[in-house]
Design an enzyme around this catalytic site. Sequence first.
Site, PDB file in Angstrom:
ATOM      1  N   HIS A   1      -7.710  -5.584   0.033  1.00 37.51           N
ATOM      2  CA  HIS A   1      -6.536  -4.722   0.023  1.00 37.51           C
ATOM      3  C   HIS A   1      -5.363  -5.375   0.754  1.00 37.51           C
ATOM      4  O   HIS A   1      -4.241  -4.893   0.682  1.00 37.51           O
ATOM      5  CB  HIS A   1      -6.905  -3.391   0.690  1.00 37.51           C
ATOM      6  CG  HIS A   1      -5.892  -2.325   0.506  1.00 37.51           C
ATOM      7  ND1 HIS A   1      -5.464  -1.918  -0.741  1.00 37.51           N
ATOM      8  CD2 HIS A   1      -5.208  -1.583   1.397  1.00 37.51           C
ATOM      9  CE1 HIS A   1      -4.558  -0.955  -0.601  1.00 37.51           C
ATOM     10  NE2 HIS A   1      -4.375  -0.734   0.685  1.00 37.51           N
TER      11      HIS A   1
ATOM     12  N   ASP B   1      -9.604  -5.221  -5.709  1.00 36.67           N
ATOM     13  CA  ASP B   1      -9.257  -4.407  -4.553  1.00 36.67           C
ATOM     14  C   ASP B   1      -9.962  -3.072  -4.734  1.00 36.67           C
ATOM     15  O   ASP B   1      -9.572  -2.252  -5.561  1.00 36.67           O
ATOM     16  CB  ASP B   1      -7.738  -4.220  -4.495  1.00 36.67           C
ATOM     17  CG  ASP B   1      -7.319  -3.359  -3.308  1.00 36.67           C
ATOM     18  OD1 ASP B   1      -8.216  -2.797  -2.644  1.00 36.67           O
ATOM     19  OD2 ASP B   1      -6.112  -3.249  -3.058  1.00 36.67           O
TER      20      ASP B   1
ATOM     21  N   SER C   1       0.829  -1.193   0.000  1.00 42.62           N
ATOM     22  CA  SER C   1       0.000   0.000   0.000  1.00 42.62           C
ATOM     23  C   SER C   1       0.874   1.257   0.000  1.00 42.62           C
ATOM     24  O   SER C   1       1.807   1.366  -0.791  1.00 42.62           O
ATOM     25  CB  SER C   1      -0.926  -0.064   1.220  1.00 42.62           C
ATOM     26  OG  SER C   1      -1.865   0.968   1.188  1.00 42.62           O
TER      27      SER C   1
END
Lengths: 792, 271
Positions: free
Chosen positions: B244, B215, B96
């Site tokens: 995610h 996602d 991320s």
Amino acid sequence: MESLDHVFVEFRPQPPQLHRYQGETEEDGCYGDDFIHAHSPQLDESLDAYGCGYAHELREQKEVDSSPSSLVVQIGYSCAGARDFDCFSERGMVNEMLCDKLEMKLSTYSISETKSETNEAIDGDAAYSEIGNRSNPAIGLPRAQDLSCEKIVGVLVALPQKEVAHSFIKWRKENYINGKVDLVLPDEINEKSNKTKIEFFFTVGVLALRQLYFDFHLPAWPPPPGPPSATSPDVILSNIIAAVSDVRSRNSAALACRKWCLLERATRAAVSLRGNLRDLFTVPNCFPSVSSLDLSLLSPWGHPLSSASDPALIAHVLRHAFPSLSSLTFYARNLSTIQLVASQWRTAEHVKLVRWHQRPQISPPSTAGPTTFRRLSRQAYPSLALNLTRLDIEGLKSDEIKAITCPNLIEFKAARRFDLSLPLLEELGLDICNNVRDSGAAFEVLNSRCPKLRSLKLGFFHGISMPIESKLDGVALCQGLKSLSIRNVGDLDDMGLIGIVSCCSNLPARQCLKALEPIQDRIKRLHIDCIWDSAQELEDDSDGVGFDLNCLDQDNGFDDDGMSKERKRCKYSYDLNMELDVNSNGYGNNVRTWDKLEYLSLWIAVGQLLTPLVEAGLDHCPNIEEIRIKVEGDCREMSRPREREFGLSMLVNYPKLWKMHLDCGDTIGYAHTAPSGQMDLSLWGRFYLIGIGHLNLTELDYWPPQDRDVNQRSLSLPAAGLLQECFGLRKLFIHGTAHEHFMMFLLRITELRDVQLREDYYPAPENDMSTEMRADSCSRFEAALNRRRISD
Amino acid sequence: MGSSIAEAHNVRVLGAGDTVVVLGHGFGTDQSVWKHLIPHLVDCYKVIVYDHMGAGTTNPDYFDFDRYSTLEGFAYDLLAILEEFRVHKCIYVGHSLSSMAGALASIFRPDLFHKLIMLSASPRILEFDLMNYEEDIDELCGAMESNYKSWVSGFAPLVVGGDMDSVAVQEFSRTLFNMRPDIALSMFRMIFTFDLRHFLGCVTVPCHIIQSSKDLAVPVAVAEYLHQNLGGKSIVEVVPTEGHLPQLSSPELTIPVLLRHIQHDIVDGDC
């Protein structure tokens, strides 16, 4: 004296018994193995063996080693009181004002359990002398000037021997000028229970401690032997204090004066340490006589001793502080801790290794076959049939049984194997107008062979439910039944009925409560499954019809999943045991209340609300003090509930409620983002905790809901926010993990003294790095907690 | 005091090997998101895991609101850890936002990075992921603000990410609500402002972009954008997972892919 606050410290004395740690610690969810060894080499071996995974063999060895001759050192009292950090007050009424006067720092270390050495219980004379030797001869009842309280108003002493009364009178005259000492002589005491009453009245400045009331009995009170010292207050007091097992009472006694403090320290036999591992070097060394030490509850909880920064130093300090240990309890998941301990206490005779992360017990399949019937004939000879009046057979197939024709048969026993196996059978009526005894096992087989059985009508069957403690049997195990009719059963007692009812997981709560109406004013403890009736049933069931086991087929949503039922049975089978108080008035009251109800246990499916509880009949419960709520189910199958809150606020109806177990540990959901239309666990946490701040709780155990996929049971932001609104909370155990800043929310609770994160579930987090709470975070929180001033 | 960096970030060094693999978790989680991956690495690699400052597992007092008002602060932290542990070359696996912090760090010190493995990465979170959810974002802002205020004044913060209708916003907000409200607010502002799109061209070390096929927080299009705009070699692999945090929610699919990308470099024909 009228203005005095009364504090009762009640003891539930038990006769001296083998000190089985297992039993008492199970209350805390702790499971351990006992190891009893006479010599340290054996201990070393056993510890090695434990590390290698041979614990089961040692457990068997324990049985052998537990011969009476080796038991002497393990005789003790099991402490009926809670394992309390908060060692001074029962209900927070007695304060901790004298904490400063104690040498030990209670904020860091506290003594949460004590077991008095009671060797004298076995061998009166020998033990008597031992006590006498151990206590300082100068120690006695306090003189007025020694007391840390300003003025003693009075002492009420009850003694089992008239002879010693004179000593007390003399002592009173010497020490209590304006005070009052009342003696209660043996005649006035319930001699049967060998009860002795001692009351101490204190006024301590303007503070809260006013009266301390001891009520306990002294088992094997030593008879006053020849020497005059035997009847002196010193020795009596020494014995009394040695016999006190409740840790708060001991601490209260130690606060009376310096001499009492010394006496209490000298007779303290067991200590359980709390506080942080890294602060262990400050451990108090004023307990030289302690023989039993429990290190398993240190913080950070679930961290082994060997994880301290300098384990060898810690072990050395502990050994110095507790030189005469013979029994040791500690948490261990690897060999290093065991080696550390073994190197320090080579004389230890009793070591208990605590495993907090117990695998859930998988219940054995119902193998209770018709064993009770394996007694008699293997074959039935037709020629005898005419004369037979009793027949007890086993192993015959049904068509063979059909062939038996005994016109005079009165008693017929058949260990039916139900070989017909009627998998589609749904309804069965068995009423043979003859007595059938010991039929329980047969119904268990029936249940396994006829899985679809929904309705059962029985007549003249006996022994259909004979539970032994929590182990259910017979018809109680027929999980699929929606309707059960029992007629002419001769031996169904309360426990048998309770056994059946407790398995009726789909009994509507309202009807259960209605069924209990005749005895509701006698019930002290109650478990109920919160299966709410539909609205319609609530409306039409207002005519006060009693509980009818035949009417149970009203419920909906019956679950065919045998496995879940089986699990549930094992979990809750013990719950519905009521303690009846035979002294109550019984019947005759039109307005029935739950006056005696002190403990309420609830099971509720996830998503269901608590609010109908009052409506269902638990409306007037003035004396409920403790409640346990178990929420179970899979949130992932549920859409977002319509209501915002579970309904804890309705518990304000129970004004005396101070302790709660809120167990959402078997509530399963998404720790991370939930699919659209569903809620993640933080929202479920919020759902369940909203309103908890309205309750005046003092103690709370909270199991956050879990996500099994990621092995996470974490305190969420809303949960932390809602918990911080419990302003009166003193004790909080979270059975999960939490972020440090969530824990820091809890510091807003001014009364909070004892908080711990306990990962006492399976599987445990793999390590410190796989939870939300690092050891450092935990220590910072505890430091912040202990830094605060304690208002009372 | 060298060890203070290690202590503040809860750094752990595991395994043995000549090659160093550094694992950076995304915001709102901590190093435990790598628990399924680490066991597969420790035999062949030296693995360094750490917690980002501001994660729920770090000391909130260490959170410097100025330093972490931009993504650079996190990139500097990464460089400091590499220096502390004398890492001269590493394979960096970032999840991320951390993958972007890693990309930034590689711009500063390309010599330290053998390659970057970016899991669920996005150079500009709002532009790509949340632009369709303006109302939700407004609500989230309100929730953040009210939580912050209630936290300051001692009332319970009761609005959480799960209240938002959009799953994408839920996922995004989770990162924020796992932090102390004041830190979360600061982070929120940082996430609103950070935009790495114009710097992607400066990233010269090879990048392996791994992306969940479903996602909602980071659509697949983002992976393609990264691939097109990164300055060095890059490769995209879309894993048929949802969510995610695929390394946590679908380890059986994600871990082999991650391992493959750690073990093998991009050959010229690939990109």
